[in-house]
Design a protein around this motif. Structure first.
Motif, mmCIF file in Angstrom:
data_model
loop_
_atom_site.group_PDB
_atom_site.id
_atom_site.type_symbol
_atom_site.label_atom_id
_atom_site.label_comp_id
_atom_site.label_asym_id
_atom_site.label_seq_id
_atom_site.Cartn_x
_atom_site.Cartn_y
_atom_site.Cartn_z
ATOM 1 N N PHE B 66 0.825 -1.211 0.000
ATOM 2 C CA PHE B 66 0.000 0.000 0.000
ATOM 3 C C PHE B 66 0.857 1.258 0.000
ATOM 4 O O PHE B 66 0.453 2.289 -0.516
ATOM 5 N N GLU B 67 2.032 1.152 0.546
ATOM 6 C CA GLU B 67 2.946 2.298 0.541
ATOM 7 C C GLU B 67 3.425 2.589 -0.881
ATOM 8 O O GLU B 67 3.465 3.745 -1.304
ATOM 9 N N THR B 130 -4.291 -3.834 10.258
ATOM 10 C CA THR B 130 -3.117 -3.605 9.410
ATOM 11 C C THR B 130 -3.145 -2.196 8.836
ATOM 12 O O THR B 130 -2.146 -1.496 8.823
ATOM 13 N N LYS B 131 -4.322 -1.806 8.348
ATOM 14 C CA LYS B 131 -4.436 -0.497 7.686
ATOM 15 C C LYS B 131 -4.468 0.624 8.731
ATOM 16 O O LYS B 131 -4.904 0.421 9.849
ATOM 17 N N GLN B 132 -4.069 1.800 8.310
ATOM 18 C CA GLN B 132 -3.988 2.943 9.241
ATOM 19 C C GLN B 132 -5.124 3.927 9.002
ATOM 20 O O GLN B 132 -4.895 5.035 8.516
ATOM 21 N N TYR B 133 -6.326 3.519 9.328
ATOM 22 C CA TYR B 133 -7.453 4.434 9.102
ATOM 23 C C TYR B 133 -7.445 5.592 10.102
ATOM 24 O O TYR B 133 -7.889 6.681 9.788
ATOM 25 N N GLN B 134 -6.948 5.323 11.310
ATOM 26 C CA GLN B 134 -6.918 6.356 12.358
ATOM 27 C C GLN B 134 -5.527 6.391 12.975
ATOM 28 O O GLN B 134 -4.867 5.357 13.071
ATOM 29 N N PRO B 135 -5.097 7.575 13.422
ATOM 30 C CA PRO B 135 -3.833 7.630 14.162
ATOM 31 C C PRO B 135 -3.954 6.811 15.455
ATOM 32 O O PRO B 135 -5.002 6.831 16.102
ATOM 33 N N GLU B 248 7.348 -5.581 8.933
ATOM 34 C CA GLU B 248 6.489 -4.433 8.705
ATOM 35 C C GLU B 248 5.044 -4.776 8.396
ATOM 36 O O GLU B 248 4.191 -3.925 8.425
ATOM 37 N N ASP B 249 4.731 -5.990 8.050
ATOM 38 C CA ASP B 249 3.344 -6.291 7.731
ATOM 39 C C ASP B 249 3.069 -7.758 7.999
ATOM 40 O O ASP B 249 3.839 -8.435 8.685
ATOM 41 N N ASP B 250 1.977 -8.242 7.447
ATOM 42 C CA ASP B 250 1.557 -9.593 7.797
ATOM 43 C C ASP B 250 2.031 -10.640 6.807
ATOM 44 O O ASP B 250 1.517 -11.735 6.786
ATOM 45 N N HIS B 251 3.020 -10.310 5.983
ATOM 46 C CA HIS B 251 3.457 -11.259 4.964
ATOM 47 C C HIS B 251 4.836 -11.818 5.315
ATOM 48 O O HIS B 251 5.767 -11.054 5.544
ATOM 49 N N ALA B 252 4.940 -13.144 5.323
ATOM 50 C CA ALA B 252 6.239 -13.766 5.582
ATOM 51 C C ALA B 252 6.851 -14.188 4.257
ATOM 52 O O ALA B 252 6.166 -14.724 3.384
#
Lengths: 231, 349
Positions: B66-67, B130-135, B248-252
């Motif tokens: 997503f980045e 995972t997603k950053q909808y809110q701080p 950094e995320d949910d992927h190995a």
């Protein structure tokens, strides 16, 4: 996008022939006008989902008399040049190689019609050994019905990304569709197709960029070699 | 009272326009709600920009994919649309990705300079999404370290939540592709040198396979990917980009043995540099082959021909058209997707 003189002529003949005096017209232009905002990127895909109901094609009449004239097991193939898979020497070579590879394992029925019914020229593939043609089984009047039945009875369908590749999954037939020019077709059509076919789960729909074929072929143990990205 | 077909037809004739009006009212209300959501985000962005202060963009805490596919092109749109000067922007991310933001922001703050990656991973997981909808509390803690680095709290924050809230309208099917075209700018990228280039073969293929819902980790899949790497290495040396880390995320990452013409980049990476090192390796490669997502969205922007693999397109429906359109318009590296359901004996997920 509008009712042309040609449409009107056809409608007049059908009305006279079938005596549809009171019939009102639902013309394809209504659908084109409705869906145009999606194709122009102004409306989301939910527009299509709101006004379209997708389902597998209803079975046609069985037993099908022409079935006996086809191999017991075969893959149906229809390759033609379009903007997604242009008729280039590289693509012709690729198709020839694909068909040659396929015939190592199964019979192939080519759906080339020999007639020009639309804006695509059928790519003439080498017809040898296990490659069968079916032009003699079709007339202009029944060619699409016959091709549909051939696809329905096939173990799989392989061909150019476009019209027929959308039809095959709706017949319950697993489909592999090729393109070499991603800018030659609209991604929104592909998005609709992928959503529909993965939702219906009737026949699988796999589209392949010929440039990615090299990678896929490596997954097959390098049996197939294409003209693609990898050095 | 028995209803005759004629009476039913009359009733239907009365109901039909009423139903149509109800349907239209409902749709207008939905549209109004969607417009309000969009305008609210746009107003928030405009307000932040209008204050004229330094703008911190981030901190980016969620997935690499997503980045690379959305956040950075969104920031390029933002910068262009509001004529923002690079000097006003401070990018905050992790994993040594200063190069990803080099054309955007004059300053880059590395999250892992001030926070141990393990602590970051734990606290990021505590956010629960995972997603950053809110701080979140983690965002606030990182922004404290950013303030310390900048020596001031006199800045505003363009938080990823603004982008997530905006683009959810597209991901949920409420906005068209044109909406994404209007809010994303794909640009070419160059990779800074992080490791000594002599470590790398003169010519090679960069490979990054990680497990995802679109390419699930099954024994069959592993066998196929292993065979693919072997076949690739017969063509050119292969540099594997698996980090051996879940940061950094949910992927190995899939991990495959190195040897012969297959080289692993693991020894050259630290958590704080891993993405920067991978970016450099991809930028120098003859081709990139990997799971569709994450760095596969980045490689074409580095000018590298990319084959992005998946076996279940269901998880990629919204993203593939964005990537295909963006990369083809950019005209840098070619981006080709390979649906591995085309490979026999690989069951779809």
């Amino acid at each position: 996008m509008e009712v042309s003189a040609f449409d009107r002529d056809i409608l007049a003949r059908v009305k006279a022939d079938r005596r549809y005096a009171d019939a009102v017209l639902l013309h394809p232009s209504e659908m084109y006008r409705l869906f145009e905002p999606f194709w122009f990127q102004r409306a989301p895909i939910t527009l299509i989902e709101s006004f379209a109901q997708f389902s597998a094609l209803a079975p046609m009449a069985e037993p099908w008399p022409l079935r006996s004239q086809l191999p017991a097991r075969y893959v149906a193939a229809k390759f033609y040049g379009n903007t997604a898979l242009p008729d280039t020497s590289a693509n012709r070579a690729l198709i020839g190689q694909l068909l040659a590879d396929l015939t190592q394992h199964t019979d192939v029925v080519l759906l080339n019609t020999g007639h020009r019914f639309d804006d695509h020229e059928d790519v003439l593939a080498p017809t040898r050994g296990r490659v069968h043609t079916v032009e003699h089984l079709m007339t202009p009047e029944n060619n699409l019905a016959v091709q549909t039945q051939i696809i329905r009875h096939a173990a799989a369908f392989i061909g150019t990304y476009g019209g027929f590749s959308y039809l095959a999954p709706l017949c319950g037939t697993d489909t592999l569709a090729f393109y070499s020019h991603p800018t030659g077709f609209r991604f929104d059509h592909l998005e609709v197709a992928k959503r529909v076919f993965s939702g219906l789960r009737c026949g699988a729909f796999v589209e392949l960029d010929t440039r990615a074929l090299d990678v896929v072929s490596l997954g097959l143990g390098g049996r197939l070699r294409s003209t693609v990205t990898l050095p | 009272m028995s209803r005759t077909p004629a009476l039913l037809e009359v009733l239907r004739g009365v109901r039909r326009p009423m139903r149509r009006r109800n349907r239209e009212r409902k749709r207008l209300a939905e549209q109004a709600e969607i417009n309000q959501s969009e305008w609210q985000v746009e107003r928030e962005i405009e307000d932040l920009v209008a204050r004229g202060r330094t703008l911190v963009v981030g901190p980016w805490l969620s997935e690499v994919g997503f980045e690379t596919l959305y956040w950075i092109p969104f920031l390029h749109w933002l910068k262009g649309a509001f004529r923002l000067d690079s000097d006003r922007l401070v990018a905050v991310s992790r994993g040594g990705v200063a190069g990803w933001y080099a054309d955007l922001a004059a300053r880059y703050v590395e999250i892992w300079d001030a926070m141990d990656p393990a602590e970051f991973g734990r606290r990021n997981a505590e956010r629960g999404v995972t997603k950053q909808y809110q701080p979140s509390a983690l965002d606030a803690a990182i922004l404290e370290t950013v303030a310390a680095r900048l020596g001031t709290r006199d800045f505003d924050v363009i938080h990823p939540g603004l982008m997530y809230r905006l683009f959810t309208l597209y991901w949920s099917g409420k906005r068209a592709m044109g909406f994404m075209d209007a809010h994303l700018r794909f640009t070419r990228m160059t990779a800074p040198v992080v490791i000594d280039p002599v470590l790398l073969p003169a010519q090679y293929i960069a490979v990054k396979f990680y497990a995802a819902r679109s390419l699930p980790d099954t024994p069959e899949m592993r066998a196929h990917l292993r065979a693919m790497i072997a076949a690739l290495s017969a063509r050119l040396p292969v540099v594997l980009l698996d980090t051996g880390l879940v940061l950094e995320d949910d992927h190995a990452d899939y991990t495959f043995a190195a040897g012969g013409r297959v080289v692993t980049a693991q020894p050259w990476m630290t958590p704080a540099t891993n993405l920067g090192v991978q970016t450099q390796i991809i930028a120098g490669a003859s081709a990139f082959v990997g799971t569709c997502g994450s760095l596969a969205w980045l490689a074409p922007r580095l000018g590298v021909d990319t084959s992005a693999l998946f076996v279940d397109p269901k998880w990629l429906h919204a993203h593939l058209p964005v990537a295909m359109r963006g990369f083809h318009k950019l005209g840098a590296g070619r981006f080709a997707v390979a649906d591995l359901r085309a490979v026999p004996n690989l069951p779809s997920a």
